[in-house]
Design a protein around this motif. Structure first.
Motif, short mmCIF file in Angstrom:
data_model
loop_
_atom_site.label_atom_id
_atom_site.label_comp_id
_atom_site.label_asym_id
_atom_site.label_seq_id
_atom_site.Cartn_x
_atom_site.Cartn_y
_atom_site.Cartn_z
N VAL A 24 0.85 -1.19 0.00
CA VAL A 24 0.00 0.00 0.00
C VAL A 24 0.88 1.24 0.00
O VAL A 24 1.80 1.36 0.82
N ASP A 25 0.62 2.13 -0.93
CA ASP A 25 1.34 3.40 -1.03
C ASP A 25 0.37 4.50 -0.62
O ASP A 25 -0.44 4.96 -1.41
N LEU A 26 0.45 4.88 0.66
CA LEU A 26 -0.45 5.91 1.18
C LEU A 26 0.18 7.27 0.97
O LEU A 26 1.14 7.64 1.64
N GLY A 27 -0.34 8.02 0.00
CA GLY A 27 0.21 9.34 -0.29
C GLY A 27 -0.72 10.45 0.20
O GLY A 27 -1.86 10.18 0.61
N GLY A 28 -0.24 11.66 0.12
CA GLY A 28 -1.06 12.80 0.54
C GLY A 28 -2.26 13.02 -0.37
O GLY A 28 -3.29 13.54 0.06
N ASN B 237 -4.72 -0.79 -7.83
CA ASN B 237 -5.79 0.21 -7.94
C ASN B 237 -5.38 1.48 -7.20
O ASN B 237 -4.40 1.50 -6.47
N ALA B 238 -6.17 2.53 -7.41
CA ALA B 238 -5.83 3.81 -6.78
C ALA B 238 -7.11 4.57 -6.44
O ALA B 238 -8.12 4.48 -7.16
N ARG B 239 -7.08 5.29 -5.32
CA ARG B 239 -8.21 6.15 -4.92
C ARG B 239 -7.64 7.44 -4.34
O ARG B 239 -6.54 7.44 -3.78
N PRO B 240 -8.42 8.51 -4.41
CA PRO B 240 -7.95 9.74 -3.75
C PRO B 240 -7.90 9.54 -2.23
O PRO B 240 -8.74 8.83 -1.68
N THR B 241 -6.92 10.16 -1.59
CA THR B 241 -6.79 10.03 -0.14
C THR B 241 -7.81 10.88 0.60
O THR B 241 -8.30 10.51 1.66
N TYR B 242 -8.16 12.01 0.00
CA TYR B 242 -8.95 13.03 0.71
C TYR B 242 -8.36 13.29 2.08
O TYR B 242 -8.99 13.05 3.12
N GLY C 134 3.48 2.07 2.97
CA GLY C 134 4.40 3.21 2.99
C GLY C 134 3.62 4.48 3.30
O GLY C 134 2.56 4.70 2.72
N VAL C 135 4.14 5.29 4.22
CA VAL C 135 3.44 6.52 4.62
C VAL C 135 4.33 7.74 4.44
O VAL C 135 5.54 7.64 4.56
N PRO C 136 3.73 8.89 4.13
CA PRO C 136 4.54 10.11 3.96
C PRO C 136 4.87 10.73 5.32
O PRO C 136 4.39 11.81 5.65
N GLY C 137 5.68 10.03 6.11
CA GLY C 137 6.04 10.51 7.44
C GLY C 137 6.90 9.49 8.14
O GLY C 137 7.53 8.66 7.49
N LEU C 138 6.91 9.54 9.46
CA LEU C 138 7.72 8.61 10.23
C LEU C 138 6.84 7.52 10.83
O LEU C 138 5.71 7.78 11.24
N ALA C 139 7.38 6.30 10.89
CA ALA C 139 6.62 5.19 11.47
C ALA C 139 7.57 4.24 12.17
O ALA C 139 8.76 4.20 11.89
N GLU C 140 7.03 3.48 13.12
CA GLU C 140 7.78 2.39 13.73
C GLU C 140 7.41 1.11 13.01
O GLU C 140 6.26 0.67 13.10
N ILE D 149 4.12 7.66 13.58
CA ILE D 149 4.51 8.68 14.56
C ILE D 149 4.01 10.04 14.11
O ILE D 149 3.55 10.86 14.90
N TYR D 150 4.05 10.26 12.81
CA TYR D 150 4.00 11.63 12.33
C TYR D 150 3.80 11.65 10.82
O TYR D 150 4.57 11.05 10.09
N CYS D 151 2.73 12.24 10.34
CA CYS D 151 2.56 12.50 8.90
C CYS D 151 2.01 13.90 8.71
O CYS D 151 0.81 14.13 8.91
N THR D 152 2.85 14.83 8.32
CA THR D 152 2.39 16.21 8.14
C THR D 152 1.23 16.29 7.16
O THR D 152 0.19 16.89 7.47
N ASN D 153 1.39 15.68 5.98
CA ASN D 153 0.40 15.80 4.91
C ASN D 153 -0.98 15.33 5.32
O ASN D 153 -1.99 15.80 4.81
N LEU D 154 -1.03 14.34 6.21
CA LEU D 154 -2.31 13.77 6.62
C LEU D 154 -2.77 14.31 7.97
O LEU D 154 -3.83 13.94 8.45
#
Lengths: 316, 316
Positions: free
Chosen positions: B5-9, B27-32, B68-74, B81-86
């Motif tokens: 899974v590629d979780l983008g902003g 497949n792909a969907r908008p994150t909103y 995968g997330v646009p931020g920090l994760a354990e 931990i932290y995703c600014t975009n979301l």
């Protein structure tokens, strides 16, 4: 039982070290750098034999021999790639010592060796990921990742001192401009103070503290001056700490270790340095939600070279 | 079989990936972004189920799920931990997905995920130590050490973009000044060109190339201008490359990887960028006796996010 050798530009130190990282016996001889390498290696062999004699340890009890060198080395082959201080290039140090004693020999950069010593018996004992920074004539570094020394794919990793952290008024010996070493070593600190003294635009007692002798200004005098409120000394120390903090932030942002240990001659100023560093570093951390590693003083001092070298084989 | 899974902003992408790193279906969907996190997680679950249906893969054939997330994760706990975009802070993403599917779930920073994809099936395939740098809106990084993802002791490692490499005319979003991201991202490049245009002291066709619209100037126009000999474009590209080279030198001096791969939108300029980088980097290497790693273009492009995420479990 292990043999640890600390090959320095001025002194060769050899120690017999037990499995707990305690030095049972050690000796020291001048290196007389500049001699042909076989002469230095011959001296080293004699020193090792002497140390075993005095410690009452026979060759059969020795598991491996480790050597820390002031330069780059390939730990597996024991080949010294490069030692400026000794004018050594591609010297088969490990092979020569190994052939003589019939034991495994491991060779590593001296700062990496000190990092291992701190990991085995000092300030970063048992931590999974840590970085050791030595502040002296130059700036060196050692990296422990997953409980192991990390030296990179070509033995050129952990060269913390050549990380570029800004622009400086003079170039590094390596040819680049802005190396951490040119800001955060004793040499860099002193050069900056001399430059500012020559500019004659700041009130300072530093020259008086060095009895009027420009060549006697050292890091201790500058730090003492800063603690005592001398304006130039404070400016110089603040500058050094600022760039060292950038180096530490870069280590946090790349390696995120549990702890960074600071050793070397400059670290003798103690908690004063650590407190200043913490103030600067906390301003620049990228992610405020993360608890980064702590910054501490290294613990083993001069013994780190022997202890770390002794454990190279166990850590490989 | 693995789910990546590629979780983008802006977009959530889900793929079913086989053991060779080939995407069987995606497949792909908008994150909103901005919605409460349970809604985003619910969408992600539906997308995963949809992807498995279309790929004809049952849950019993799925070994693990990676995100995968646009931020920090354990990576172990799956905690973000932290995703600014979301606007996400301390979100138990891994636990929620794992509870639904009854499968192991692994979560990592998106640039680290892309580094893993390149290691599994791309430009750094099988190399022991490598670094991936993505140049886009920001600058991200991923580090592979000893064939494994390296994220540090608190999940905050490999933040290459927040390495401090100089002083810049504006501060980074993180609050620090001089982060690599502010020099070497598309955003940083464009900001510099706009600043220089406002100064009106350099002849340039860049504004004309953007049809006179300041807001249409992008990295492609600037690189095209530089290739075509435009003075301002060349100045801006040279500046970007200089600081990116410092970042790369710092990576060489700390990690000494076998290879550094450059990905992200800006890397589409191709060999032009790599050639300029090699010229700058070779000026600053610390040890001329060492053959450092090479600098190459990443290979997987947009698929890296799914492929790397899919393999998180295998690499942990």
């Amino acid at each position: 039982m292990f043999i640890g050798v600390d090959l320095g530009g001025t002194t060769i130190k050899v120690g017999v070290v037990n499995g707990e990282g305690r030095i049972l016996y050690q000796n020291a001889r001048p290196t007389y750098a500049g001699r042909d390498y076989p002469l230095i290696i011959q001296d080293m062999i004699e020193q090792i034999e002497d140390a075993m004699d005095w410690a009452g340890v026979g060759l059969e009890a020795v598991k491996s021999i480790g050597i820390g060198v002031p330069g780059l080395a390939e730990v597996q082959t024991g080949n010294v790639i490069y030692c400026t201080n000794l004018s050594w290039f591609n010297i088969p140090l490990g092979r020569e010592i190994s052939q003589h004693f019939g034991k495994p020999v491991f060779v590593e950069n001296d700062a990496t060796v000190a990092a291992l010593a701190e990991y085995v018996a000092g300030s970063t004992k048992g931590l999974k990921n840590s970085v050791f920074i030595t502040l002296g004539t130059g700036v060196g570094g050692g990296v422990i990742i997953n409980h192991k020394i990390y030296s990179g794919s070509h033995g050129a990793g952990s060269e913390i001192g050549h990380m570029i952290v800004g622009e400086n008024f003079y170039n590094c010996n390596c040819g680049a401009n802005g190396c951490l070493e040119t800001f955060a070593s004793a040499t860099g600190l002193i050069k900056y103070v001399r430059k500012r003294l020559a500019e004659r635009d700041v009130a300072t007692n530093i020259l008086r503290m060095a009895n009027g002798r420009l060549e006697d200004i050292d890091a201790k005098i500058i730090f003492d001056g800063a603690k005592g409120g001398d304006a130039l000394a404070q400016e110089a120390v603040h500058r050094m700490v600022k760039y060292l903090a950038i180096g530490i932030i870069n280590i946090f942002n790349i390696l995120d270790p549990e702890r960074i240990a600071i050793g070397g001659g400059v670290s003798k100023v103690g908690d004063y340095l650590i407190d200043l560093l913490n103030q600067e570093v906390s301003k620049m951390t990228f992610c405020k939600e993360v608890t980064y590693g702590d910054i501490v003083l290294a613990e083993l001092g001069n013994d780190a070279g022997i202890i770390g070298a002794a454990f190279l084989g166990e850590n490989s």
